[in-house]
Design a protein around this motif. Structure first.
Motif, mmCIF file in Angstrom:
data_model
loop_
_atom_site.group_PDB
_atom_site.id
_atom_site.type_symbol
_atom_site.label_atom_id
_atom_site.label_comp_id
_atom_site.label_asym_id
_atom_site.label_seq_id
_atom_site.Cartn_x
_atom_site.Cartn_y
_atom_site.Cartn_z
ATOM 1 N N UNK A 83 15.388 6.277 4.099
ATOM 2 C CA UNK A 83 14.342 6.861 3.268
ATOM 3 C C UNK A 83 13.045 7.028 4.061
ATOM 4 N N UNK A 84 12.675 5.979 4.807
ATOM 5 C CA UNK A 84 11.446 6.057 5.595
ATOM 6 C C UNK A 84 11.545 7.176 6.619
ATOM 7 N N UNK A 85 12.664 7.296 7.264
ATOM 8 C CA UNK A 85 12.851 8.357 8.266
ATOM 9 C C UNK A 85 12.784 9.745 7.615
ATOM 10 N N UNK A 86 13.321 9.859 6.410
ATOM 11 C CA UNK A 86 13.254 11.135 5.690
ATOM 12 C C UNK A 86 11.830 11.510 5.314
ATOM 13 N N UNK A 87 11.059 10.531 4.853
ATOM 14 C CA UNK A 87 9.648 10.777 4.513
ATOM 15 C C UNK A 87 8.887 11.207 5.760
ATOM 16 N N UNK A 88 9.157 10.552 6.878
ATOM 17 C CA UNK A 88 8.475 10.916 8.125
ATOM 18 C C UNK A 88 8.827 12.332 8.570
ATOM 19 N N UNK A 108 -1.150 4.547 4.478
ATOM 20 C CA UNK A 108 -0.432 3.956 3.356
ATOM 21 C C UNK A 108 -1.473 3.338 2.436
ATOM 22 N N UNK A 109 -1.440 3.711 1.164
ATOM 23 C CA UNK A 109 -2.439 3.220 0.209
ATOM 24 C C UNK A 109 -1.761 2.645 -1.025
ATOM 25 N N UNK A 110 -2.332 1.562 -1.501
ATOM 26 C CA UNK A 110 -1.995 1.051 -2.821
ATOM 27 C C UNK A 110 -3.099 1.551 -3.729
ATOM 28 N N UNK A 111 -2.729 2.240 -4.782
ATOM 29 C CA UNK A 111 -3.697 2.834 -5.695
ATOM 30 C C UNK A 111 -4.017 1.888 -6.848
ATOM 31 N N UNK A 112 -5.132 2.134 -7.486
ATOM 32 C CA UNK A 112 -5.569 1.329 -8.620
ATOM 33 C C UNK A 112 -4.518 1.283 -9.736
ATOM 34 N N UNK A 113 -3.739 2.359 -9.862
ATOM 35 C CA UNK A 113 -2.711 2.418 -10.895
ATOM 36 C C UNK A 113 -1.401 1.741 -10.483
ATOM 37 N N UNK A 114 -1.389 1.077 -9.304
ATOM 38 C CA UNK A 114 -0.209 0.346 -8.856
ATOM 39 C C UNK A 114 0.767 1.159 -8.033
ATOM 40 N N UNK A 115 0.457 2.419 -7.788
ATOM 41 C CA UNK A 115 1.358 3.273 -7.016
ATOM 42 C C UNK A 115 1.007 3.236 -5.537
ATOM 43 N N UNK A 116 2.031 3.421 -4.715
ATOM 44 C CA UNK A 116 1.828 3.550 -3.275
ATOM 45 C C UNK A 116 1.877 5.037 -2.913
ATOM 46 N N UNK A 126 -0.005 14.406 0.864
ATOM 47 C CA UNK A 126 0.361 13.035 0.536
ATOM 48 C C UNK A 126 1.591 13.006 -0.346
ATOM 49 N N UNK A 127 2.253 11.873 -0.285
ATOM 50 C CA UNK A 127 3.471 11.671 -1.057
ATOM 51 C C UNK A 127 3.264 10.466 -1.961
ATOM 52 N N UNK A 128 3.475 10.655 -3.251
ATOM 53 C CA UNK A 128 3.448 9.560 -4.207
ATOM 54 C C UNK A 128 4.833 8.924 -4.151
ATOM 55 N N UNK A 129 4.910 7.738 -3.579
ATOM 56 C CA UNK A 129 6.204 7.110 -3.326
ATOM 57 C C UNK A 129 6.930 6.655 -4.589
ATOM 58 N N UNK A 130 6.215 6.490 -5.678
ATOM 59 C CA UNK A 130 6.854 6.068 -6.933
ATOM 60 C C UNK A 130 7.868 7.118 -7.395
ATOM 61 N N UNK A 131 7.654 8.365 -7.026
ATOM 62 C CA UNK A 131 8.561 9.432 -7.441
ATOM 63 C C UNK A 131 9.985 9.218 -6.928
ATOM 64 N N UNK A 132 10.151 8.369 -5.918
ATOM 65 C CA UNK A 132 11.466 8.135 -5.321
ATOM 66 C C UNK A 132 12.115 6.847 -5.780
ATOM 67 N N UNK A 133 11.494 6.206 -6.768
ATOM 68 C CA UNK A 133 12.067 4.994 -7.333
ATOM 69 C C UNK A 133 11.477 3.738 -6.717
ATOM 70 N N UNK A 134 11.603 2.619 -7.437
ATOM 71 C CA UNK A 134 10.965 1.375 -6.998
ATOM 72 C C UNK A 134 11.510 0.826 -5.677
ATOM 73 N N UNK A 135 12.784 1.007 -5.397
ATOM 74 C CA UNK A 135 13.362 0.487 -4.153
ATOM 75 C C UNK A 135 12.797 1.223 -2.947
ATOM 76 N N UNK A 136 12.747 2.545 -3.032
ATOM 77 C CA UNK A 136 12.204 3.332 -1.931
ATOM 78 C C UNK A 136 10.696 3.128 -1.793
ATOM 79 N N UNK A 137 10.006 2.999 -2.910
ATOM 80 C CA UNK A 137 8.564 2.748 -2.865
ATOM 81 C C UNK A 137 8.293 1.412 -2.154
ATOM 82 N N UNK A 138 9.076 0.409 -2.475
ATOM 83 C CA UNK A 138 8.913 -0.908 -1.846
ATOM 84 C C UNK A 138 9.265 -0.875 -0.364
ATOM 85 N N UNK A 139 10.221 -0.021 0.020
ATOM 86 C CA UNK A 139 10.615 0.077 1.423
ATOM 87 C C UNK A 139 9.446 0.480 2.303
#
Length: 151
Positions: A83-88, A108-116, A126-139
């Motif tokens: 996933x990280x390689x795909x985002x890159x 890499x930013x953590x937003x006030x609303x809890x999103x990365x 920019x890419x809102x990582x939450x759109x890819x699910x919690x596992x990918x966002x955490x990665x």
């Protein structure tokens, strides 16, 4: 008995369709003239940030550095963290389209609303990582608080 398609189109329906088309054209014109872009939702303020550099090393390994300090955070083995390689790849494609250097850091930013989010400040993409699910966002989000690697 007369079938429906044999009847003339009622004048009221013609007026309704013409009004709808006219309203749509007017709404699009107003949006373009005022710069309104519904695809850009307001971005929540940053509460934590880290600039990261990703460098290919060895046989397909990916080293992740804190750009400000130059400290190695982690080395991702070849074939892992797809996933990280795909985002890159997506971010690099944007850089190529904007004809900017490929080796700059990403924020890499953590937003006030809890999103990365992962942002390329050279292209304003920019890419809102939450759109890819919690596992990918955490990665990706793990690098925000990652400590220097022992490698």
């Amino acid at each position: 008995m007369t079938e429906l398609h044999d009847r003339p189109f009622p004048r009221v329906m013609l007026i309704a369709v013409a009004s709808l088309i006219g309203f749509t054209i007017l709404a699009v014109a107003v949006a373009r003239l005022t710069g309104f872009d519904p695809s850009q939702a307001p971005v929540s303020p940053e509460v934590a940030v880290r600039d990261l550099s990703f460098v290919e090393v060895g046989q397909g390994e990916l080293a992740v550095y804190d750009s400000d300090s130059g400290v190695l955070l982690e080395t991702l083995p070849q074939g892992e963290d797809g996933f990280i390689r795909g985002v890159l790849r997506t971010l690099e494609r944007e850089r190529r389209m904007h004809s900017v250097a490929l080796d700059g850091p990403y924020r890499l930013s953590l937003r006030e609303n809890g999103r990365f989010t992962l942002e390329d400040q050279t292209t304003d993409f920019f890419i809102d990582l939450r759109a890819f699910g919690p596992t990918n966002e955490a990665a990706v989000g793990r690098f925000l608080s990652a400590q220097p690697s022992a490698q």
